[in-house]
Design a protein around this motif. Structure first.
Motif, mmCIF file in Angstrom:
data_model
loop_
_atom_site.group_PDB
_atom_site.id
_atom_site.type_symbol
_atom_site.label_atom_id
_atom_site.label_comp_id
_atom_site.label_asym_id
_atom_site.label_seq_id
_atom_site.Cartn_x
_atom_site.Cartn_y
_atom_site.Cartn_z
ATOM 1 N N GLY A 4 -65.350 -50.501 -65.993
ATOM 2 C CA GLY A 4 -66.594 -50.903 -65.357
ATOM 3 C C GLY A 4 -66.893 -50.129 -64.097
ATOM 4 O O GLY A 4 -66.325 -49.058 -63.852
ATOM 5 N N ALA A 5 -67.798 -50.691 -63.272
ATOM 6 C CA ALA A 5 -68.255 -50.040 -62.048
ATOM 7 C C ALA A 5 -67.294 -50.298 -60.890
ATOM 8 O O ALA A 5 -66.454 -51.209 -60.940
ATOM 9 N N VAL A 6 -67.464 -49.504 -59.834
ATOM 10 C CA VAL A 6 -66.582 -49.601 -58.671
ATOM 11 C C VAL A 6 -66.704 -50.967 -57.993
ATOM 12 O O VAL A 6 -65.729 -51.498 -57.460
ATOM 13 N N CYS A 7 -67.900 -51.556 -58.039
ATOM 14 C CA CYS A 7 -68.111 -52.843 -57.377
ATOM 15 C C CYS A 7 -67.268 -53.965 -57.995
ATOM 16 O O CYS A 7 -67.112 -55.035 -57.400
ATOM 17 N N GLU A 8 -66.723 -53.730 -59.171
ATOM 18 C CA GLU A 8 -65.897 -54.730 -59.835
ATOM 19 C C GLU A 8 -64.427 -54.652 -59.425
ATOM 20 O O GLU A 8 -63.583 -55.338 -60.000
ATOM 21 N N LEU A 9 -64.133 -53.824 -58.437
ATOM 22 C CA LEU A 9 -62.743 -53.601 -58.028
ATOM 23 C C LEU A 9 -61.985 -54.893 -57.713
ATOM 24 O O LEU A 9 -60.857 -55.078 -58.207
ATOM 25 N N PRO A 10 -62.526 -55.815 -56.910
ATOM 26 C CA PRO A 10 -61.758 -57.036 -56.610
ATOM 27 C C PRO A 10 -61.356 -57.810 -57.866
ATOM 28 O O PRO A 10 -60.219 -58.280 -57.977
ATOM 29 N N HIS A 11 -62.293 -57.949 -58.822
ATOM 30 C CA HIS A 11 -61.988 -58.687 -60.056
ATOM 31 C C HIS A 11 -60.955 -57.945 -60.901
ATOM 32 O O HIS A 11 -60.058 -58.560 -61.486
ATOM 33 N N VAL A 12 -61.079 -56.620 -60.976
ATOM 34 C CA VAL A 12 -60.140 -55.827 -61.782
ATOM 35 C C VAL A 12 -58.737 -55.910 -61.191
ATOM 36 O O VAL A 12 -57.745 -56.049 -61.921
ATOM 37 N N LEU A 13 -58.622 -55.820 -59.861
ATOM 38 C CA LEU A 13 -57.311 -55.942 -59.224
ATOM 39 C C LEU A 13 -56.674 -57.288 -59.549
ATOM 40 O O LEU A 13 -55.476 -57.379 -59.831
ATOM 41 N N SER A 14 -57.498 -58.334 -59.539
ATOM 42 C CA SER A 14 -56.994 -59.669 -59.847
ATOM 43 C C SER A 14 -56.622 -59.798 -61.321
ATOM 44 O O SER A 14 -55.546 -60.308 -61.662
ATOM 45 N N ASP A 15 -57.495 -59.296 -62.215
ATOM 46 C CA ASP A 15 -57.259 -59.431 -63.649
ATOM 47 C C ASP A 15 -55.997 -58.699 -64.099
ATOM 48 O O ASP A 15 -55.277 -59.169 -64.988
ATOM 49 N N TYR A 16 -55.741 -57.532 -63.497
ATOM 50 C CA TYR A 16 -54.597 -56.718 -63.918
ATOM 51 C C TYR A 16 -53.395 -56.877 -62.987
ATOM 52 O O TYR A 16 -52.405 -56.158 -63.129
ATOM 53 N N ASN A 17 -53.501 -57.808 -62.030
ATOM 54 C CA ASN A 17 -52.405 -58.063 -61.102
ATOM 55 C C ASN A 17 -51.938 -56.776 -60.419
ATOM 56 O O ASN A 17 -50.745 -56.495 -60.312
ATOM 57 N N ALA A 18 -52.914 -55.960 -59.990
ATOM 58 C CA ALA A 18 -52.611 -54.676 -59.349
ATOM 59 C C ALA A 18 -52.802 -54.790 -57.838
ATOM 60 O O ALA A 18 -53.698 -55.503 -57.366
ATOM 61 N N GLN A 19 -51.971 -54.092 -57.094
ATOM 62 C CA GLN A 19 -52.050 -54.100 -55.639
ATOM 63 C C GLN A 19 -52.194 -52.706 -55.058
ATOM 64 O O GLN A 19 -51.998 -52.492 -53.863
ATOM 65 N N HIS A 20 -52.551 -51.747 -55.924
ATOM 66 C CA HIS A 20 -52.687 -50.364 -55.477
ATOM 67 C C HIS A 20 -53.946 -49.757 -56.085
ATOM 68 O O HIS A 20 -54.248 -49.983 -57.261
ATOM 69 N N VAL A 21 -54.655 -48.980 -55.270
ATOM 70 C CA VAL A 21 -55.876 -48.306 -55.692
ATOM 71 C C VAL A 21 -55.753 -46.833 -55.325
ATOM 72 O O VAL A 21 -55.346 -46.501 -54.212
ATOM 73 N N ILE A 22 -56.110 -45.959 -56.277
ATOM 74 C CA ILE A 22 -56.124 -44.524 -55.986
ATOM 75 C C ILE A 22 -57.548 -44.017 -56.185
ATOM 76 O O ILE A 22 -58.114 -44.154 -57.270
ATOM 77 N N MET A 23 -58.117 -43.432 -55.140
ATOM 78 C CA MET A 23 -59.474 -42.887 -55.218
ATOM 79 C C MET A 23 -59.399 -41.424 -55.647
ATOM 80 O O MET A 23 -58.856 -40.589 -54.918
ATOM 81 N N ALA A 24 -59.930 -41.136 -56.825
ATOM 82 C CA ALA A 24 -59.966 -39.766 -57.350
ATOM 83 C C ALA A 24 -61.394 -39.258 -57.318
ATOM 84 O O ALA A 24 -61.950 -38.820 -58.320
ATOM 85 N N MET A 25 -61.996 -39.318 -56.142
ATOM 86 C CA MET A 25 -63.390 -38.888 -55.962
ATOM 87 C C MET A 25 -63.482 -37.985 -54.738
ATOM 88 O O MET A 25 -63.915 -38.414 -53.660
ATOM 89 N N PRO A 26 -63.054 -36.730 -54.862
ATOM 90 C CA PRO A 26 -62.995 -35.843 -53.686
ATOM 91 C C PRO A 26 -64.327 -35.613 -53.002
ATOM 92 O O PRO A 26 -64.363 -35.288 -51.819
ATOM 93 N N THR A 27 -65.438 -35.754 -53.714
ATOM 94 C CA THR A 27 -66.743 -35.461 -53.116
ATOM 95 C C THR A 27 -67.536 -36.718 -52.782
ATOM 96 O O THR A 27 -68.717 -36.630 -52.445
ATOM 97 N N ALA A 28 -66.924 -37.881 -52.870
ATOM 98 C CA ALA A 28 -67.648 -39.129 -52.610
ATOM 99 C C ALA A 28 -68.056 -39.211 -51.139
ATOM 100 O O ALA A 28 -67.293 -38.810 -50.252
#
Length: 614
Positions: A193-217
């Motif tokens: 999904g979209a970036v704005c869904e990050l909080p829900h995705v972190l919760s759904d997948y029980n993840a505590q780490h995020v890697i930004m692969a967007m060098p030009t953002a």
């Protein structure tokens, strides 16, 4: 090793010849529905096999097929296989067209043979690679720390490929704002999904780490991601810029936590390296304050341009030792001279200049801390920032230096503190030196604002306060400052130095000013805390501090330069008597803080001295 390599090549060569045999016979078996007697009764099968074996041998050598390693089989290797088979196909096609009637080769054989051969030769190579990668990486798949990757572009794909090979990380989901990518997969990892869904995705997948692969953002996107991750109590990492990524495969060990610099949104600096190299190549370069934040980075940047020698002048023994060790470890080929010396000491400065005869001088030594210089140390600020500049400048002229560059500050514009006023006075002294000695030495000044991570900046202070559990202290909710990175500032100083014609005051493009309280909030988020956990307290403006910094004085005009991040300010004329008057004044032994402010005000009308009673 050579024997093993030759042995492996021989085995691969034998396999490819066997593949020709299997593909040729297999094509006939398919053509005649696995009727062996019909296959054996077909005349050209034997002699054509010999021709194809010889053809395949030369074709493989021609396309350099045996240079690639099967464990790293790639599209390039498959293309080489295809080229070799294409050569065999044309030979087979030619023979099929010209053989006698009793040796006719069925048209289906001409098609089946290259298809089977491509499957056998290409398939074997990729099967071997998959097998070896499974042995090396595959057994730990799914056992690493769950991580969400943001960005399904080129950088994201390269990153996921590397993460897939490590047992430390397990990519559980990918986020990207491009709707056309939703539901697709990269190496088995789905774009959910979209970036704005990050909080829900972190919760759904029980993840505590995020890697930004967007060098030009842009910076606002990075800030939004950092905020969402911190609120979800997840740590945030990033990868290098796309140019670095495209220079080689992404390695896990070059991922790093997001820094405050990443959230400022400043574009990378590009300088005219040719002009800078012409100025520095095979020259002796002297840097005062060589162990400080700006001075040390200047030395590092100068080392890129083939100087004959770098003379490192520094009062702090420890700082001098640190920059010396950096050169010993990273650039032992650069000839350096680490020298202790105080810029106020005319005897020592003349001795250094006489001994090493520098052609280029960068004067970075200065007292920079505004509140400390305001009360109790005002006279020392004058002696060091203004008097020290004049001492080094006179030594440069006396010993024939070609160019003198003063590192100045935005606080010299309409100064409200002693530190800024002494730096403005230093600029004025250099302007007079240019008038009197410009035919011998070119004098230029470079102004810029705060640099991230420099000695005395808010970044190290905020880090220390966060490490203690807070609170973070900010003087005023509306106070803002210009910021740039230390390497960016150093590169632009070199660019300005190479462009200066004499007497120019260069102003660096500092971008948009940043509120200090926003800087504090971003640092809290990047540290994995919330503002409820790390409070922000307002302490009030300190002596000599103003809410807004300026880069140009009201009376000054600016003009463009060939570099988009550099402008030239034209200051008001400086009274020629200043040089004589200042020399008489600086020879005084002790001057009170109030007397310092009075004299500075006389020479710098735009200086607004603080009310000491405040």
């Amino acid at each position: 090793m050579a024997f093993n390599r030759k042995f492996r090549s021989t085995l691969i060569f034998i396999y490819d010849l066997l593949a020709v045999l299997v593909a040729w016979i297999g094509a006939y078996l398919l053509r005649f529905n696995f009727d062996v007697s019909a296959v054996l009764s077909h005349n050209p099968i034997t002699w054509m096999l010999f021709v194809l074996l010889v053809t395949q041998y030369f074709a493989c050598r021609m396309v350099k097929l045996y240079r690639g390693m099967w464990v790293f089989a790639s599209i390039l290797d498959l293309l080489r296989v295809f080229k070799a088979i294409l050569i065999s196909f044309f030979v087979l096609l030619a023979l099929a067209a010209f053989v006698r009637n009793d040796d006719i080769i069925p048209r289906s054989i001409v098609v089946l043979y290259p298809v089977l051969l491509l499957f056998l030769m290409g398939g074997a190579r990729f099967t071997w690679r998959i097998y070896k990668e499974y042995l090396k990486y595959g057994r730990g798949v799914g056992k690493g720390k769950p991580v969400v990757v943001i960005g399904a572009g080129t950088a994201g794909a390269m990153l996921i490929r590397e993460l897939d090979r490590t047992q430390e990380w397990n990519v559980v989901a990918i986020l990207d704002d491009d709707r056309t990518k939703w539901g697709l997969e990269i190496l088995g990892c789905r774009v959910v999904g979209a970036v704005c869904e990050l909080p829900h995705v972190l919760s759904d997948y029980n993840a505590q780490h995020v890697i930004m692969a967007m060098p030009t953002a842009p910076a606002d996107v990075l800030q939004s991601i950092a905020k969402m991750a911190s609120e979800a109590k997840a740590s945030v990492f990033t990868v290098p810029g796309l140019a670095e990524l495209m220079s080689g495969r992404v390695a896990v060990n070059i991922m790093r936590p997001v820094k405050i610099e990443d959230l400022l949104g400043r574009e990378p600096v590009r300088i005219n390296s040719e002009h800078v190299e012409q100025m520095l190549s095979e020259k002796t370069v002297l840097v005062t304050g060589a162990g400080g934040s700006i001075g040390s980075e200047l030395c590092r940047q100068i080392s890129r341009f083939n100087p004959k020698r770098i003379v490192l002048v520094e009062t702090s023994e420890f700082a001098l030792y640190m920059i010396e060790q950096w050169f010993r470890d990273h650039h032992p080929e650069i000839h350096i001279e680490p020298l202790t010396g105080d810029v106020k000491d005319a005897v020592r400065m003349n001795d250094i200049f006489a001994t090493w005869q520098p052609q280029i001088v960068f004067h970075a030594a200065a007292f920079k801390h505004v509140p400390l210089m305001e009360v109790g140390n005002a006279w020392q600020a004058v002696r060091n920032n203004s008097g020290g500049t004049l001492t080094v400048a006179e030594a440069a002229v006396k010993h024939g230096a070609q160019r003198f560059v003063l590192i100045s500050t935005d606080k010299a514009v309409n100064p409200t503190n002693v530190m800024g006023a002494t730096k403005r006075l230093a600029e004025m002294l250099c302007e007079l030196m240019q008038k009197q000695y410009g035919d011998k030495t070119i004098f230029n000044m470079v102004r810029f604002g705060n640099v991230l991570g420099s000695t005395g900046s808010v970044i190290p202070k905020f880090k220390e306060q966060i490490a203690r559990g807070g609170p973070i202290t900010v003087t005023h909710p509306e106070i803002n400052r210009y910021f740039m990175s230390i390497p960016e500032a150093a590169q632009l100083v070199l660019q300005a130095a190479s462009m200066g014609q004499g007497g120019d005051v260069f102003v660096l493009d500092m971008g948009e000013p940043v509120k200090i309280v926003d800087l504090a909030r971003n640092m809290i988020r990047l540290s994995g805390f919330t503002e409820d956990q790390i409070r922000i307290e307002y302490t009030g403006l300190r002596p000599g501090e103003k809410l807004y910094e300026e880069l140009l004085a009201d009376a000054e005009e600016t003009r463009d330069t060939p570099h988009p991040k550099l402008r030239i300010a034209r200051s008001r004329d400086v009274d020629d008597n200043l040089l004589t008057e200042f020399k008489e004044w600086i020879s005084t032994e002790v001057v009170s803080d109030n007397d310092v402010r009075t004299c500075l005000k006389k020479w710098i009308p735009e200086y607004t001295a603080m009310n000491i009673s405040q």
